[in-house]
Design a protein around this motif. Structure first.
Motif, mmCIF file in Angstrom:
data_model
loop_
_atom_site.group_PDB
_atom_site.id
_atom_site.type_symbol
_atom_site.label_atom_id
_atom_site.label_comp_id
_atom_site.label_asym_id
_atom_site.label_seq_id
_atom_site.Cartn_x
_atom_site.Cartn_y
_atom_site.Cartn_z
ATOM 1 N N ASP A 77 22.817 56.661 18.127
ATOM 2 C CA ASP A 77 24.213 56.245 18.262
ATOM 3 C C ASP A 77 24.348 55.003 19.124
ATOM 4 O O ASP A 77 25.217 54.160 18.896
ATOM 5 C CB ASP A 77 25.071 57.388 18.813
ATOM 6 C CG ASP A 77 24.628 57.869 20.186
ATOM 7 O OD1 ASP A 77 23.425 57.783 20.508
ATOM 8 O OD2 ASP A 77 25.496 58.373 20.946
ATOM 9 N N HIS A 78 23.456 54.853 20.116
ATOM 10 C CA HIS A 78 23.526 53.667 20.973
ATOM 11 C C HIS A 78 23.089 52.400 20.239
ATOM 12 O O HIS A 78 23.445 51.289 20.662
ATOM 13 C CB HIS A 78 22.679 53.861 22.229
ATOM 14 C CG HIS A 78 23.352 54.684 23.285
ATOM 15 N ND1 HIS A 78 24.713 54.808 23.370
ATOM 16 C CD2 HIS A 78 22.837 55.404 24.322
ATOM 17 C CE1 HIS A 78 25.024 55.586 24.397
ATOM 18 N NE2 HIS A 78 23.918 55.964 24.986
ATOM 19 N N VAL A 79 22.326 52.539 19.165
ATOM 20 C CA VAL A 79 22.004 51.355 18.363
ATOM 21 C C VAL A 79 23.285 50.844 17.697
ATOM 22 O O VAL A 79 23.571 49.641 17.712
ATOM 23 C CB VAL A 79 20.936 51.667 17.298
ATOM 24 C CG1 VAL A 79 20.565 50.388 16.540
ATOM 25 C CG2 VAL A 79 19.697 52.280 17.921
ATOM 26 N N TYR A 80 24.061 51.754 17.124
ATOM 27 C CA TYR A 80 25.350 51.343 16.571
ATOM 28 C C TYR A 80 26.216 50.702 17.652
ATOM 29 O O TYR A 80 26.832 49.653 17.434
ATOM 30 C CB TYR A 80 26.102 52.545 15.991
ATOM 31 C CG TYR A 80 25.392 53.274 14.878
ATOM 32 C CD1 TYR A 80 25.089 52.635 13.678
ATOM 33 C CD2 TYR A 80 25.042 54.612 15.015
ATOM 34 C CE1 TYR A 80 24.457 53.312 12.654
ATOM 35 C CE2 TYR A 80 24.413 55.300 13.987
ATOM 36 C CZ TYR A 80 24.107 54.650 12.817
ATOM 37 O OH TYR A 80 23.490 55.318 11.800
ATOM 38 N N HIS A 81 26.272 51.346 18.814
ATOM 39 C CA HIS A 81 27.115 50.822 19.895
ATOM 40 C C HIS A 81 26.686 49.413 20.302
ATOM 41 O O HIS A 81 27.528 48.536 20.534
ATOM 42 C CB HIS A 81 27.044 51.749 21.111
ATOM 43 C CG HIS A 81 27.525 53.137 20.840
ATOM 44 N ND1 HIS A 81 27.053 54.239 21.529
ATOM 45 C CD2 HIS A 81 28.423 53.613 19.942
ATOM 46 C CE1 HIS A 81 27.651 55.320 21.083
ATOM 47 N NE2 HIS A 81 28.490 54.970 20.123
ATOM 48 N N ALA A 82 25.382 49.202 20.423
ATOM 49 C CA ALA A 82 24.880 47.891 20.834
ATOM 50 C C ALA A 82 25.314 46.810 19.853
ATOM 51 O O ALA A 82 25.792 45.735 20.256
ATOM 52 C CB ALA A 82 23.353 47.918 20.957
ATOM 53 N N VAL A 83 25.160 47.066 18.568
ATOM 54 C CA VAL A 83 25.503 46.050 17.569
ATOM 55 C C VAL A 83 27.020 45.896 17.462
ATOM 56 O O VAL A 83 27.531 44.784 17.258
ATOM 57 C CB VAL A 83 24.863 46.386 16.209
ATOM 58 C CG1 VAL A 83 25.200 45.309 15.179
ATOM 59 C CG2 VAL A 83 23.336 46.497 16.355
ATOM 60 N N MET A 84 27.772 46.989 17.637
ATOM 61 C CA MET A 84 29.227 46.890 17.637
ATOM 62 C C MET A 84 29.728 45.974 18.747
ATOM 63 O O MET A 84 30.728 45.271 18.593
ATOM 64 C CB MET A 84 29.836 48.290 17.804
ATOM 65 C CG MET A 84 29.744 49.154 16.551
ATOM 66 S SD MET A 84 29.885 50.942 16.888
ATOM 67 C CE MET A 84 31.471 51.008 17.712
ATOM 68 N N LEU A 85 29.021 45.977 19.879
ATOM 69 C CA LEU A 85 29.449 45.165 21.023
ATOM 70 C C LEU A 85 28.817 43.780 21.041
ATOM 71 O O LEU A 85 29.161 42.955 21.890
ATOM 72 C CB LEU A 85 29.130 45.899 22.329
ATOM 73 C CG LEU A 85 29.982 47.142 22.593
ATOM 74 C CD1 LEU A 85 29.485 47.887 23.822
ATOM 75 C CD2 LEU A 85 31.447 46.763 22.759
ATOM 76 N N ASP A 86 27.895 43.524 20.123
ATOM 77 C CA ASP A 86 27.281 42.202 20.076
ATOM 78 C C ASP A 86 28.323 41.158 19.693
ATOM 79 O O ASP A 86 29.061 41.336 18.705
ATOM 80 C CB ASP A 86 26.142 42.189 19.064
ATOM 81 C CG ASP A 86 25.568 40.799 18.888
ATOM 82 O OD1 ASP A 86 24.904 40.325 19.818
ATOM 83 O OD2 ASP A 86 25.836 40.167 17.834
ATOM 84 N N PRO A 87 28.422 40.047 20.426
ATOM 85 C CA PRO A 87 29.495 39.072 20.151
ATOM 86 C C PRO A 87 29.472 38.488 18.746
ATOM 87 O O PRO A 87 30.520 38.395 18.093
ATOM 88 C CB PRO A 87 29.263 37.995 21.219
ATOM 89 C CG PRO A 87 28.594 38.716 22.347
ATOM 90 C CD PRO A 87 27.706 39.721 21.686
ATOM 91 N N ASN A 88 28.312 38.094 18.264
ATOM 92 C CA ASN A 88 28.244 37.467 16.947
ATOM 93 C C ASN A 88 28.507 38.479 15.837
ATOM 94 O O ASN A 88 29.277 38.214 14.902
ATOM 95 C CB ASN A 88 26.875 36.803 16.749
ATOM 96 C CG ASN A 88 26.778 36.044 15.433
ATOM 97 O OD1 ASN A 88 27.741 35.453 14.957
ATOM 98 N ND2 ASN A 88 25.590 36.051 14.850
ATOM 99 N N ALA A 89 27.898 39.662 15.937
ATOM 100 C CA ALA A 89 28.104 40.681 14.909
ATOM 101 C C ALA A 89 29.560 41.141 14.872
ATOM 102 O O ALA A 89 30.155 41.286 13.792
ATOM 103 C CB ALA A 89 27.177 41.870 15.146
ATOM 104 N N SER A 90 30.143 41.356 16.053
ATOM 105 C CA SER A 90 31.518 41.866 16.084
ATOM 106 C C SER A 90 32.527 40.818 15.626
ATOM 107 O O SER A 90 33.611 41.159 15.157
ATOM 108 C CB SER A 90 31.871 42.362 17.486
ATOM 109 O OG SER A 90 31.819 41.313 18.437
ATOM 110 N N ALA A 91 32.177 39.536 15.749
ATOM 111 C CA ALA A 91 33.067 38.482 15.256
ATOM 112 C C ALA A 91 32.983 38.317 13.746
ATOM 113 O O ALA A 91 33.875 37.719 13.134
ATOM 114 C CB ALA A 91 32.726 37.153 15.927
#
Length: 429
Positions: A388-402
């Protein structure tokens, strides 16, 4: 003499550079050079290269090569880590799957989806290495070059009993040299204070004999429209301090650039440039192997690598300042204590001693925290086996979340986990 171990010695170009430095320091010419790689073919190439260099220079250095890591690190004084878990094939996955979702990357080894998955592949190996060192070489100094730098040392000091780990990166040194050149002041006369997160550190003090050089830099930028078309100058204009990472690399840690076609074009961001570099490295390896087989040898030229400078300073007492990536613990007061931060370190016979910087300007600390949040979640995912923390990390990544929706991020992570398979921690799989 010192026992210096190379983990991932099959990265022959990097190994050659560090060996060139070590073997051309007179005080280190009798060292024991220990090479380790899991690829027997690459290890044999590295061994042939090291033996050729020692013989060419007429030195008494001893060369060992081990496929077994524990045999390599047993009794080590210094361990230089340069591994790339999964190699070129894994790197291609780090680009190709995100690309299929419309996510752009440039280097993909520090932050973003590529950085997260490079860390997830690398951390299990680094935890095993740290565990070996705690048992077999508890007084060794682990000098890490492998990215993502803000995550790898942290995984070692949080996930093992071994604490003597420092990450080394050229970005601060190269940026300081670049700034001195731009304002036409000899670098040795410039006073710098540079700190932050690796690849997102900032030059806090930039002075010559007490005079602030930032206004001089502003004049240079005002005269040069080409400089203004770079991400790092744009970040300097907006945040007030010059960043240490290159424009192509720095662009993928932020939400404002790669998502937008016009920004990619205006700032001339070379999307996926690392794939080209990675392919070129394969060619460099094959050429090195050919030259050694033909008895032609390799070039021996000091490269000024940071690891060799650190080893030389500790072995001889020669004082140097090297920027290292270490556990924060209050070195930067407005970043988390457990974070891995990049600060000036004093190096001499007593070892590496990080210096306290104090508080970063608040806008820089805020930006660093968005960077470090992704790293913390990734390290926790690896050490705790938390998918679940892998999802969280990518969700909070600036480029991915933009760029992506939450569902797209979830699906992308699932595809990446499936593609990398057994290279990832069991709990994540």
């Amino acid at each position: 003499m010192a026992r210096i171990v190379f983990i991932g010695a099959g990265s022959v170009e990097f190994t050659k550079n560090v060996l060139s430095d070590i073997l051309t320091f007179p005080e280190l010419g009798e060292s024991t050079l220990v090479l380790h790689d899991i690829d027997a073919r690459r290890l044999a190439t590295a061994e042939a290269m090291a033996n050729w260099m020692v013989a060419e220079l007429g030195l008494g250095a001893k060369v060992e090569a081990h496929l077994d890591r524990r045999a390599a690190v047993d009794g080590a004084d210094y361990v230089i880590n340069e591994i790339a878990v999964g190699g070129h094939a894994a790197t291609r996955i780090d680009f190709e799957i995100p690309r299929s979702y419309g996510l752009r990357q440039t280097i993909a080894d520090t932050l973003g989806v590529g950085g997260v998955f490079r860390a997830l592949r690398t951390i299990p190996v680094m935890v095993a290495l740290g565990t070996d060192l705690a048992e077999l070489a508890p007084n060794a100094l682990l000098l890490n070059y492998t990215n993502p730098m803000a995550m790898i040392p942290r995984a070692v000091y949080e996930g093992t009993a071994f604490r003597n780990v420092v990450g080394l990166c050229h970005s601060v040194r190269d940026t300081q040299a670049r700034l001195a050149s731009l304002v036409e002041v000899p670098e040795e006369e410039v006073s710098f204070v540079t700190a932050g997160a690796n690849h997102q550190a900032f030059v806090l003090t930039f002075e010559h004999k007490g005079r602030d050089l930032y206004p001089v830099l502003d004049e240079v930028i005002a005269r040069d429209p080409e400089l203004r078309r770079t991400v790092r100058v744009e970040m300097y204009r907006r945040f007030g301090y010059f960043p240490t990472e290159s424009s192509e690399h720095g662009s993928e840690y932020l939400p404002w650039f790669l998502r937008h076609d016009d920004q990619v074009e205006y700032f001339r961001i070379p999307v996926e440039i690392y794939l080209q570099w990675s392919a070129e490295n394969l060619g460099t390896y094959e050429e090195t192997r050919r030259r050694l087989a033909a008895g032609e040898g390799v070039e021996i030229a000091p490269a000024g690598e940071l690891a060799s400078d650190v080893i030389h300073s500790i072995e001889t007492g020669t004082p140097r300042v090297v920027h290292g990536n270490v556990r924060n613990g209050g070195l930067i007061s407005n970043l988390p204590d457990d974070a891995c931060v990049e600060v000036p370190c004093l190096v001499d016979r007593a070892g590496m001693r990080p210096t306290r910087v104090g508080a970063l300007p608040p806008q820089l600390a805020a930006l660093n925290r968005t960077f470090l949040n992704v790293g913390e979640l990734t390290v926790r995912a690896a050490l705790e086996g938390r998918r679940d923390h892998v999802y969280h990390a990518v969700m909070l990544d600036p480029n991915a979340s933009a760029t992506l929706t939450l569902q797209q991020i979830h699906d992308l992570v699932d595809d990446m986990i499936a593609a990398h398979g057994d290279l990832l921690p069991e709990g994540v799989r």
